[in-house]
Design a protein around this motif. Structure first.
Motif, PDB file in Angstrom:
ATOM      1  N   ARG A  54       8.942  17.684  -6.146  1.00 18.16           N
ATOM      2  CA  ARG A  54       9.103  15.493  -6.331  1.00 18.16           C
ATOM      3  C   ARG A  54       7.413  15.535  -4.888  1.00 18.16           C
ATOM      4  O   ARG A  54       7.835  16.348  -3.846  1.00 18.16           O
ATOM      5  CB  ARG A  54       9.994  16.298  -5.714  1.00 18.16           C
ATOM      6  CG  ARG A  54      10.867  16.650  -4.823  1.00 18.16           C
ATOM      7  CD  ARG A  54      12.220  16.122  -4.975  1.00 18.16           C
ATOM      8  NE  ARG A  54      12.382  14.692  -4.900  1.00 18.16           N
ATOM      9  CZ  ARG A  54      13.866  13.601  -5.380  1.00 18.16           C
ATOM     10  NH1 ARG A  54      14.799  14.823  -5.843  1.00 18.16           N
ATOM     11  NH2 ARG A  54      14.045  12.626  -5.169  1.00 18.16           N
ATOM     12  N   ASP A  55       7.497  15.159  -4.668  1.00 19.27           N
ATOM     13  CA  ASP A  55       6.461  14.243  -3.739  1.00 19.27           C
ATOM     14  C   ASP A  55       6.506  13.104  -2.830  1.00 19.27           C
ATOM     15  O   ASP A  55       5.549  12.576  -2.009  1.00 19.27           O
ATOM     16  CB  ASP A  55       4.952  13.807  -4.982  1.00 19.27           C
ATOM     17  CG  ASP A  55       3.956  13.770  -3.763  1.00 19.27           C
ATOM     18  OD1 ASP A  55       3.936  14.152  -2.689  1.00 19.27           O
ATOM     19  OD2 ASP A  55       2.945  13.307  -3.822  1.00 19.27           O
ATOM     20  N   ASP A  56       8.127  12.708  -2.583  1.00 23.12           N
ATOM     21  CA  ASP A  56       9.131  11.514  -1.805  1.00 23.12           C
ATOM     22  C   ASP A  56       9.479  12.128  -1.321  1.00 23.12           C
ATOM     23  O   ASP A  56       9.596  11.444  -0.162  1.00 23.12           O
ATOM     24  CB  ASP A  56       9.779  10.976  -3.194  1.00 23.12           C
ATOM     25  CG  ASP A  56      11.058  11.930  -3.507  1.00 23.12           C
ATOM     26  OD1 ASP A  56      10.536  13.158  -3.380  1.00 23.12           O
ATOM     27  OD2 ASP A  56      12.212  11.226  -3.569  1.00 23.12           O
ATOM     28  N   ARG A  57       9.128  13.092  -0.154  1.00 26.20           N
ATOM     29  CA  ARG A  57       9.181  13.664   0.949  1.00 26.20           C
ATOM     30  C   ARG A  57       8.104  13.330   1.946  1.00 26.20           C
ATOM     31  O   ARG A  57       7.076  14.220   1.823  1.00 26.20           O
ATOM     32  CB  ARG A  57      10.367  14.781   0.659  1.00 26.20           C
ATOM     33  CG  ARG A  57      11.506  15.309  -0.225  1.00 26.20           C
ATOM     34  CD  ARG A  57      11.603  17.151   0.359  1.00 26.20           C
ATOM     35  NE  ARG A  57      12.125  16.697   2.090  1.00 26.20           N
ATOM     36  CZ  ARG A  57      12.595  18.152   2.180  1.00 26.20           C
ATOM     37  NH1 ARG A  57      13.358  18.512   1.025  1.00 26.20           N
ATOM     38  NH2 ARG A  57      13.021  18.700   3.420  1.00 26.20           N
ATOM     39  N   ALA A  58       8.618  12.517   2.918  1.00 24.52           N
ATOM     40  CA  ALA A  58       7.756  12.690   4.222  1.00 24.52           C
ATOM     41  C   ALA A  58       6.654  14.277   5.035  1.00 24.52           C
ATOM     42  O   ALA A  58       5.954  13.957   5.013  1.00 24.52           O
ATOM     43  CB  ALA A  58       7.457  11.768   5.048  1.00 24.52           C
ATOM     44  N   ALA A  59       7.946  15.077   5.027  1.00 20.80           N
ATOM     45  CA  ALA A  59       7.299  15.844   5.751  1.00 20.80           C
ATOM     46  C   ALA A  59       6.358  17.063   4.608  1.00 20.80           C
ATOM     47  O   ALA A  59       5.557  18.003   5.298  1.00 20.80           O
ATOM     48  CB  ALA A  59       8.253  16.575   6.521  1.00 20.80           C
ATOM     49  N   MET A  60       6.593  17.302   3.732  1.00 20.47           N
ATOM     50  CA  MET A  60       6.356  18.349   3.091  1.00 20.47           C
ATOM     51  C   MET A  60       6.359  17.912   1.018  1.00 20.47           C
ATOM     52  O   MET A  60       6.992  16.963   1.362  1.00 20.47           O
ATOM     53  CB  MET A  60       6.500  19.722   3.065  1.00 20.47           C
ATOM     54  CG  MET A  60       7.813  19.982   3.030  1.00 20.47           C
ATOM     55  SD  MET A  60       8.756  21.276   2.913  1.00 20.47           S
ATOM     56  CE  MET A  60       8.842  21.385   5.267  1.00 20.47           C
ATOM     57  N   ALA A  61       5.638  18.367   0.108  1.00 20.60           N
ATOM     58  CA  ALA A  61       6.086  18.398  -0.811  1.00 20.60           C
ATOM     59  C   ALA A  61       6.429  19.606  -1.405  1.00 20.60           C
ATOM     60  O   ALA A  61       7.294  20.708   0.491  1.00 20.60           O
ATOM     61  CB  ALA A  61       4.809  19.228  -1.957  1.00 20.60           C
TER      62      ALA A  61
END
Length: 312
Positions: A229-236
């Protein structure tokens, strides 16, 4: 200072997120909790916030948060517990409530005992001496691993002979990915079987199904899947990467991992992370470290066994 406690509501998500990020800063050095993650936990169809969530306030400020959920429908009960370090008494108040509710929930499930699990950073804001005095003990350790990414160093790898990948933009492939991951993780510590509908609820919002891949081997069919998932600000993030037992050792997991490196590097992400059980019998930890992933932080699973109890 008096402590007041009430259940959470979805509207509390921003203030809960602030507390979780304050804990992150103390434990990890930076905030890593996204508001959408908190919101998803509060609107989950199985949340039952009135009975299974608690907010502790001192002088009007939120200082501790607890959440209970029950994936097993039996004796295993999971809880979250967060407390700011100067407010341990408030944290203890929530532990009282979490433990009592866990015993009730196990009884509602028809179990004779509650086996309660709590995941905590190995250097947590919670005073763990308070846990040990209550009978809690550590039973498992997980590592959160990360790896830096760059488009130059991490091109999308070519497919080896006999291996194909497809994404899960089609509903049928989403269902197939669910089946493959449930099978791949069936023997793992803490795994709880979840139906397709429950699995989707657990994932919450924000899944880009073009970033969920199924791996197939010639002559063996579908053998593994990676849910990223690519919806976290800190990292993929790789939420799950699993290969069926009979197909392990053939390079499938490694290719799925390198594919994720390449895809996310091309998307401009500079870091990819995942969590792994350090006692995983499939050799997952060795695989990830061999591909350049290093320790970001460690998490202990704490366990407490209680007799089931019906509410008075």
């Amino acid at each position: 200072m008096p402590i007041t406690v009430r259940s959470a509501t979805p509207e509390d998500a921003p203030v809960i997120c602030d507390v979780l990020n304050a804990v992150d800063v103390l434990e990890l050095g930076r905030p890593e909790t996204d508001l959408a993650t908190v919101e998803s936990s509060l609107i989950h169809p199985e949340a039952d916030l009135e009975r299974n969530s608690w907010l502790a306030f001192e002088d009007g400020a939120l200082v501790a948060y607890g959440l209970l959920w029950d994936d097993s429908g039996a004796e295993r009960i999971d809880v979250d517990h967060y407390v700011l370090p100067a407010h341990q008494e408030a944290g203890e108040r929530l532990l009282d409530l979490l433990q009592a509710r866990a015993a009730e929930r196990a009884a509602e499930n028809g179990a004779e005992r509650a086996v309660v699990h709590l995941a905590l950073n190995t250097a947590p804001t919670m005073d763990t001496a308070r846990l040990t005095r209550r009978g809690w003990r550590t039973v498992r350790r997980y590592h959160v691993l990360t790896r830096p990414l760059s488009a130059a160093a991490d091109p999308v790898p070519g497919l080896p002979p006999g291996l194909t990948l497809r994404d899960c933009t089609a509903e049928a492939d989403r269902r197939r990915a669910h089946e493959l991951l449930q099978e791949s993780f069936a023997e793992h510590f803490n795994h709880q079987r979840r139906s397709y509908r429950q699995w989707l609820d657990d994932l919450g919002q924000g899944i880009d199904w073009s970033l969920v891949w199924i791996a197939s081997l010639e002559g063996a069919g579908d053998v593994g899947a990676a849910l990223t998932r690519d919806d976290r600000a800190a990292m993929a993030w790789i939420r799950s990467l699993g290969v069926r037992k009979e197909a392990r050792g053939r390079g499938v997991a490694g290719h799925l991992l390198r594919h994720a490196f390449g895809v996310y590097a091309a998307r401009g992400r500079d870091t990819l992370g995942l969590g792994v059980d350090t006692d995983n019998s499939t050799g997952a930890l060795r695989l990830y470290t061999a591909h350049g992933m290093t320790l970001h932080f460690a998490v202990d699973t704490w366990e407490l066994t209680l007799p089931a109890a019906t509410p008075e």
